[in-house]
Design a protein around this motif. Sequence first.
Motif, PDB file in Angstrom:
ATOM      1  N   THR A  56      -6.565   2.811 -12.995  1.00  0.00           N
ATOM      2  CA  THR A  56      -5.354   1.985 -12.075  1.00  0.00           C
ATOM      3  C   THR A  56      -6.472   0.719 -11.204  1.00  0.00           C
ATOM      4  O   THR A  56      -7.570   0.592 -10.602  1.00  0.00           O
ATOM      5  CB  THR A  56      -4.818   3.194 -10.795  1.00  0.00           C
ATOM      6  OG1 THR A  56      -5.682   3.721 -10.172  1.00  0.00           O
ATOM      7  CG2 THR A  56      -4.174   4.767 -11.419  1.00  0.00           C
TER       8      THR A  56
ATOM      9  N   GLU B 173      -1.638   8.688  -4.547  1.00  0.00           N
ATOM     10  CA  GLU B 173      -2.573   7.718  -4.743  1.00  0.00           C
ATOM     11  C   GLU B 173      -1.151   6.865  -5.751  1.00  0.00           C
ATOM     12  O   GLU B 173      -0.888   7.766  -6.851  1.00  0.00           O
ATOM     13  CB  GLU B 173      -3.653   7.617  -5.404  1.00  0.00           C
ATOM     14  CG  GLU B 173      -3.854   5.953  -6.256  1.00  0.00           C
ATOM     15  CD  GLU B 173      -4.436   5.111  -4.745  1.00  0.00           C
ATOM     16  OE1 GLU B 173      -5.165   3.487  -5.258  1.00  0.00           O
ATOM     17  OE2 GLU B 173      -4.966   5.518  -3.654  1.00  0.00           O
ATOM     18  N   ALA B 174      -0.602   5.872  -5.795  1.00  0.00           N
ATOM     19  CA  ALA B 174       0.070   5.187  -6.431  1.00  0.00           C
ATOM     20  C   ALA B 174      -0.577   4.956  -7.800  1.00  0.00           C
ATOM     21  O   ALA B 174      -1.537   4.202  -7.907  1.00  0.00           O
ATOM     22  CB  ALA B 174       0.272   3.550  -5.539  1.00  0.00           C
TER      23      ALA B 174
ATOM     24  N   SER C 138      -4.383   4.621  -1.136  1.00  0.00           N
ATOM     25  CA  SER C 138      -3.214   3.654  -1.350  1.00  0.00           C
ATOM     26  C   SER C 138      -1.847   4.014  -1.898  1.00  0.00           C
ATOM     27  O   SER C 138      -1.911   4.179  -2.804  1.00  0.00           O
ATOM     28  CB  SER C 138      -3.590   2.117  -2.800  1.00  0.00           C
ATOM     29  OG  SER C 138      -3.127   1.078  -2.521  1.00  0.00           O
ATOM     30  N   ALA C 139      -1.398   4.446  -1.186  1.00  0.00           N
ATOM     31  CA  ALA C 139      -0.153   5.910  -1.628  1.00  0.00           C
ATOM     32  C   ALA C 139       0.688   4.784  -1.671  1.00  0.00           C
ATOM     33  O   ALA C 139       1.490   3.695  -0.772  1.00  0.00           O
ATOM     34  CB  ALA C 139       0.091   6.398  -0.489  1.00  0.00           C
ATOM     35  N   ALA C 140       1.824   5.779  -2.488  1.00  0.00           N
ATOM     36  CA  ALA C 140       3.620   5.863  -2.206  1.00  0.00           C
ATOM     37  C   ALA C 140       3.828   7.077  -1.630  1.00  0.00           C
ATOM     38  O   ALA C 140       3.778   7.763  -1.860  1.00  0.00           O
ATOM     39  CB  ALA C 140       4.063   5.317  -3.891  1.00  0.00           C
ATOM     40  N   PRO C 141       4.981   6.938  -0.248  1.00  0.00           N
ATOM     41  CA  PRO C 141       5.141   5.238   0.215  1.00  0.00           C
ATOM     42  C   PRO C 141       4.039   4.777   1.201  1.00  0.00           C
ATOM     43  O   PRO C 141       2.685   5.296   1.529  1.00  0.00           O
ATOM     44  CB  PRO C 141       5.896   5.587   1.045  1.00  0.00           C
ATOM     45  CG  PRO C 141       5.476   7.662   1.333  1.00  0.00           C
ATOM     46  CD  PRO C 141       4.747   7.910   0.148  1.00  0.00           C
ATOM     47  N   PRO C 142       3.642   3.500   1.124  1.00  0.00           N
ATOM     48  CA  PRO C 142       2.880   3.131   1.771  1.00  0.00           C
ATOM     49  C   PRO C 142       2.264   3.268   3.751  1.00  0.00           C
ATOM     50  O   PRO C 142       0.590   3.236   3.540  1.00  0.00           O
ATOM     51  CB  PRO C 142       3.230   1.139   1.898  1.00  0.00           C
ATOM     52  CG  PRO C 142       4.082   1.351   0.895  1.00  0.00           C
ATOM     53  CD  PRO C 142       4.798   2.377   0.493  1.00  0.00           C
ATOM     54  N   SER C 143       3.573   3.873   3.988  1.00  0.00           N
ATOM     55  CA  SER C 143       3.523   4.053   5.177  1.00  0.00           C
ATOM     56  C   SER C 143       2.300   5.213   4.985  1.00  0.00           C
ATOM     57  O   SER C 143       1.254   6.290   6.927  1.00  0.00           O
ATOM     58  CB  SER C 143       3.670   5.210   6.192  1.00  0.00           C
ATOM     59  OG  SER C 143       4.839   6.376   4.668  1.00  0.00           O
ATOM     60  N   LYS C 144       1.056   6.567   4.339  1.00  0.00           N
ATOM     61  CA  LYS C 144       0.843   6.880   4.373  1.00  0.00           C
ATOM     62  C   LYS C 144      -0.895   6.843   3.690  1.00  0.00           C
ATOM     63  O   LYS C 144      -1.480   7.511   3.351  1.00  0.00           O
ATOM     64  CB  LYS C 144       1.022   8.445   3.538  1.00  0.00           C
ATOM     65  CG  LYS C 144       2.707   9.105   3.646  1.00  0.00           C
ATOM     66  CD  LYS C 144       2.248   9.865   3.182  1.00  0.00           C
ATOM     67  CE  LYS C 144       3.405  11.125   3.164  1.00  0.00           C
ATOM     68  NZ  LYS C 144       4.465  12.133   2.024  1.00  0.00           N
ATOM     69  N   SER C 145      -1.424   5.225   3.648  1.00  0.00           N
ATOM     70  CA  SER C 145      -2.340   5.280   2.913  1.00  0.00           C
ATOM     71  C   SER C 145      -3.148   5.005   3.655  1.00  0.00           C
ATOM     72  O   SER C 145      -3.237   5.264   5.089  1.00  0.00           O
ATOM     73  CB  SER C 145      -2.349   3.354   3.008  1.00  0.00           C
ATOM     74  OG  SER C 145      -1.109   3.109   1.459  1.00  0.00           O
TER      75      SER C 145
END
Length: 363
Positions: free
Chosen positions: A5, A201-202, A281-288
């Motif tokens: 990714t 991770e997204a 780099s998470a989905a949702p971004p608030s958890k990045s």
Amino acid sequence: MGPATQQRHRTRAGRPAARRPRAAADDDGGVRCEACGSGRHADELLLCDGCDRGIHIFCLRPILPRVPAGDWFCPSCAAATTTTAHSVKSAAVVQTKMPKQFPLIQTKIVDFFKIQRRPAFAAPEPPEGRKRKRKAASALVVSKKKSRKLLPFTPSEDPVRRLTQMASLATALTATGAVFSNDLTYVPGMAPRSANQSALEAGGMQVLPREDAETLSLCKRMMEQGEWPPLLVVFDPVEGFTVEADRHIKDLTIITEYVGDVDYLRNREHDDGDSIMTLLSAAPPSKSLVICPDKRSNIARFINGINNHTPEGRKKQNLKCVRFAIDGECHCLLVANRDISKGERLYYDYNGDEHEYPTHHFV
């Protein structure tokens, strides 16, 4: 080698608005750079919050990769203003003088890095010996055609040379106001360890093979015993602190894990630190999540980025920065992506596969 990714190695925060002068400094109403005398590139012209003089971020030594978000002081004002934490940080960023060397005294170095005390610094077991004892297992996929496993670093045989290498890192950490840490740290008020979940991770995160994870653990155990990677932190008036190979390093050797305090990206989007690294780099971004090495770090903080806007810059790259899942948690590793000669400086691409972070002023 590299994860399947895409990866972001820096924060996704946009570049802050340029500092505008509070008073005209020349006939056409702009501020001129104290170093080059030009008023061009106004969006990259810093204005000192102490003396109002201007200087381009690319005229500073070391160069700043972007305009800092908070207060900024020129080298003269930063040296004179040391009463606040931010002033101290600014002074470290723009330091141009050779820092005070950490004493080459074994007891002080052992205490600084919390080395497990043992008789002298015995020569480590050669990697060949370890290789015979370890089970064969699937390894990291580095290309579509073949796979190879990661290698542990090979320490210098001379114990005095290893002390010199450790002292060079202690010098850099002390000069930048940081303490040594070789692991990710979780500080109250920042992200808890429970937030570091690779499953978030997204697009998914590549899992580090078991044998390679064992090699990483071996490297950390070696360092705890004073068997240090063959790296020197040196001070350059242009690049600032930078890292050189102190002996030949083979392709796919683990150089270090990128460590520091773990925090949510949302808390750091306007941070002016120059070494923040994406961890998740998470989905949702608030958890990045990001790694912030300003207070606790290892040698990774002083390995410099390349100018990935030019072919010449990319030719300098000899490390790969990759993120992996280990036991369900995210980790970021720096690994040699080719053989590295003794005396060669180490460089990696801050952006990975994405070129969203400005590196065009890197040397």
